[in-house]
Enzyme design. Structure first.
Site, PDB file in Angstrom:
ATOM      1  N   ILE A 117       0.817  -1.219   0.000  1.00 30.79           N
ATOM      2  CA  ILE A 117       0.000   0.000   0.000  1.00 30.79           C
ATOM      3  C   ILE A 117       0.850   1.269   0.000  1.00 30.79           C
ATOM      4  CG2 ILE A 117      -1.853  -1.191   1.230  1.00 30.79           C
ATOM      5  CD1 ILE A 117      -1.150   0.608   3.654  1.00 30.79           C
TER       6      ILE A 117
ATOM      7  N   ASP B 205       8.712   3.253   0.216  1.00 33.47           N
ATOM      8  CA  ASP B 205       9.736   4.288   0.384  1.00 33.47           C
ATOM      9  C   ASP B 205      11.083   3.572   0.406  1.00 33.47           C
ATOM     10  OD1 ASP B 205      10.761   6.842   0.691  1.00 33.47           O
ATOM     11  OD2 ASP B 205      10.554   6.861   2.848  1.00 33.47           O
ATOM     12  N   ARG B 206      11.843   3.648   1.524  1.00 30.94           N
ATOM     13  CA  ARG B 206      13.033   2.819   1.662  1.00 30.94           C
ATOM     14  C   ARG B 206      12.618   1.412   2.084  1.00 30.94           C
ATOM     15  NH1 ARG B 206      14.062   7.126   4.745  1.00 30.94           N
ATOM     16  NH2 ARG B 206      13.962   5.847   6.626  1.00 30.94           N
ATOM     17  N   PHE B 207      11.346   1.222   2.224  1.00 30.71           N
ATOM     18  CA  PHE B 207      10.756  -0.036   2.668  1.00 30.71           C
ATOM     19  C   PHE B 207       9.404  -0.159   1.997  1.00 30.71           C
ATOM     20  CE2 PHE B 207      10.999   3.333   5.862  1.00 30.71           C
ATOM     21  CZ  PHE B 207       9.721   3.870   5.732  1.00 30.71           C
TER      22      PHE B 207
ATOM     23  N   TRP C 179       5.339  -1.271   2.699  1.00 27.37           N
ATOM     24  CA  TRP C 179       4.287  -1.608   3.650  1.00 27.37           C
ATOM     25  C   TRP C 179       3.279  -2.529   2.957  1.00 27.37           C
ATOM     26  CZ3 TRP C 179       4.350  -0.482   8.722  1.00 27.37           C
ATOM     27  CH2 TRP C 179       5.101   0.605   9.171  1.00 27.37           C
ATOM     28  N   TYR C 180       3.003  -3.668   3.560  1.00 26.65           N
ATOM     29  CA  TYR C 180       2.045  -4.631   3.007  1.00 26.65           C
ATOM     30  C   TYR C 180       0.838  -4.758   3.934  1.00 26.65           C
ATOM     31  CZ  TYR C 180       6.055  -6.296   0.238  1.00 26.65           C
ATOM     32  OH  TYR C 180       7.136  -6.381  -0.603  1.00 26.65           O
TER      33      TYR C 180
ATOM     34  N   LYS D 185       5.906  -4.211   7.563  1.00 24.28           N
ATOM     35  CA  LYS D 185       6.949  -3.354   6.997  1.00 24.28           C
ATOM     36  C   LYS D 185       8.207  -4.157   6.714  1.00 24.28           C
ATOM     37  CE  LYS D 185       9.385   0.954   8.192  1.00 24.28           C
ATOM     38  NZ  LYS D 185       9.563   1.945   9.277  1.00 24.28           N
TER      39      LYS D 185
ATOM     40  N   ASP E 175      13.195  12.073   9.989  1.00 24.84           N
ATOM     41  CA  ASP E 175      12.526  11.533   8.796  1.00 24.84           C
ATOM     42  C   ASP E 175      11.044  11.901   8.776  1.00 24.84           C
ATOM     43  OD1 ASP E 175      12.737  10.219   6.367  1.00 24.84           O
ATOM     44  OD2 ASP E 175      12.248   8.251   7.200  1.00 24.84           O
TER      45      ASP E 175
END
Length: 342
Positions: A62, A65-67, A69-70, A82, A180
Site C-alpha cells: 500500500i 519508500d526505503r521499505f 508496507w504490506y 513493513k 525523517d
C-alpha cells in the site's frame, strides 16, 4: 527425499542464525534507546509473515519508500507489515533495530502507529503494526500528491504529528530526533487520526547536550540546511521538517511542485511559497480540492487559519528574519491555538 530433507534443515538453520543475530542486535539497541526500561515485544514467525503478504507480493503493498508496507492478515487480524528493501539495507542496516526499539517506546502515543511485534527470522527484521483503516496519507498511486482531505483534517494532522514529535522530544531520558518527518510516514485510522511511523533514522542527543554530530540523512528537500552544512543534529532538525510538511499539507504536494515556466518542471516548495506570497497570490498555495469550484475561494475563518498556518511553517523553516525557530512543544501549542480560531 534426502535432498528435500537437507533443504529443510538448511532453511531451518538459516532461520536460527538470523534469529540469534537479530535478537542480539535488537536487544542491544532496545537497551541503549530505552535506558533498560522497555516492554516485551511479541515475535512472529517467518511463516506467518510470508502467508500474510503472499510471499511479499507487491499486489498487497500500500506504500513504498526505503521499505514496503504490506496489508496482511495474521490470526484473523488485519495488520500492516513493513519490510525494508535491499537498497536501504546497504545504507542503514543497523537502524532497523532502532526503528523497532523507538516504535515500541512510542506505541502508547495515540498519534503513533502501534507496533504489534516483529519477525526476526529473516536476514533483517520485519515489523508488524496495527492496520490504519484510511491507509497512507500518500499511497502507491498518489505520486507527489496526497489524498483529497478537508482543511480541518489537514490542520488536525499537522497538530497531531507535532504532538507525537513533542512526546519524542520530552518523554524519554534523552531527546530523540526523528530526522525523517514527511507525509509518506503518516497513516490515517478510521477516524482520520494521524499516525506517525518510521523511526529508523532517529538519533538520541546525549544527556546534558543540545546536539549530536552525525552523518547527513533524511529526505533531501526536507533536511534542515544547517544540519546539512555542519552535521549537527538538534531539535531544529525536526522543527524544520515539520515546517516543510506543514506547507505540503496545505498545498497538497510533497516537497516539490510543478512549475510550467521553468526549464525544469519542478521548483522547491519553499521557493514556490515565497513567490506566491510575494505576488499576493495566497489562494494559489491552497490545494485546489479545498477551493470553492465557483469562485476559487475559501471561507473567511478557514483563510485566517491557513494564513496563521503558513506563517508558523515559515518560522519553523527559518524564513522569517529576526525570529527564532520555535521549539517543537511551542509549535504543537500554536497549531492547537490555530485550530480554535474562527
Amino acid at each position: 527425499m534426502l535432498c528435500l530433507s537437507s533443504r529443510k534443515k538448511e532453511k531451518k538453520k538459516k532461520k536460527e542464525i538470523n534469529l540469534q543475530k537479530n535478537e542480539s542486535l535488537f536487544l542491544e539497541e532496545l537497551i541503549a534507546s530505552s535506558g533498560g526500561k522497555y516492554n516485551p515485544i511479541r515475535t512472529f514467525s517467518s511463516r506467518q509473515i510470508l502467508q500474510a503478504t503472499d510471499n511479499f507480493n507487491m499486489s498487497n503493498a500500500i506504500c513504498e519508500d526505503r521499505f514496503v508496507w504490506y496489508k496482511g492478515t495474521i490470526e484473523n487480524i488485519t495488520v500492516l507489515i513493513k519490510n525494508y528493501n535491499e537498497e536501504s539495507l546497504t545504507m542503514i542496516p543497523d537502524n532497523i533495530y532502532r526503528d523497532i526499539a523507538v516504535s515500541s517506546m512510542m506505541s502508547s502515543h495515540k498519534n503513533v502507529l502501534k507496533l504489534l511485534g516483529c519477525c526476526l527470522e529473516f536476514p533483517t527484521p520485519v515489523l508488524v503494526c496495527e492496520y490504519p483503516e484510511n491507509g497512507a496519507l500518500t499511497d502507491m498511486h498518489a505520486g507527489e500528491g496526497i489524498k483529497p482531505l478537508a482543511w480541518n483534517v489537514r490542520l488536525k494532522i499537522a497538530r497531531e504529528i507535532a504532538d507525537a514529535v513533542t512526546y519524542l522530544h520530552t518523554q524519554f531520558p534523552r531527546i530523540i530526533i526523528n530526522r525523517d518527518l514527511k507525509l509518506k510516514n503518516i497513516f490515517l485510522d478510521e477516524n482520520w487520526t494521524a499516525k506517525l511511523t518510521s523511526f529508523s533514522l532517529s538519533i538520541p542527543i546525549p544527556e546534558g547536550e543540545s546536539c549530536v554530530i552525525d552523518i547527513i540523512c533524511g529526505t533531501t528537500p526536507h533536511v534542515e540546511p544547517e544540519y546539512t552544512a555542519t552535521g549537527f543534529v538538534t531539535e531544529n532538525v525536526n522543527v524544520y521538517s515539520l515546517g516543510s510538511m506543514t506547507l505540503s499539507l496545505l498545498i497538497g504536494k510533497s516537497w516539490f511542485i510543478y512549475h510550467p515556466y521553468e526549464d525544469y518542471s519542478y521548483k522547491r516548495l519553499t521557493d514556490y511559497v515565497e513567490e506566491c506570497l510575494g505576488q499576493g497570490m495566497f489562494t494559489k498555495l491552497i490545494d485546489p480540492s479545498m477551493l470553492n469550484s465557483v469562485d476559487d475561494n475559501v471561507p473567511d475563518h478557514s483563510r485566517v487559519q491557513m494564513e496563521a498556518f503558513v506563517e508558523l511553517a515559515l518560522r519553523c523553516l527559518g524564513l522569517r528574519p529576526g525570529e527564532d525557530k520555535p521549539r517543537m512543544i511551542d509549535v504543537a501549542k500554536e497549531l492547537k491555538h490555530i485550530e480554535k480560531q474562527t
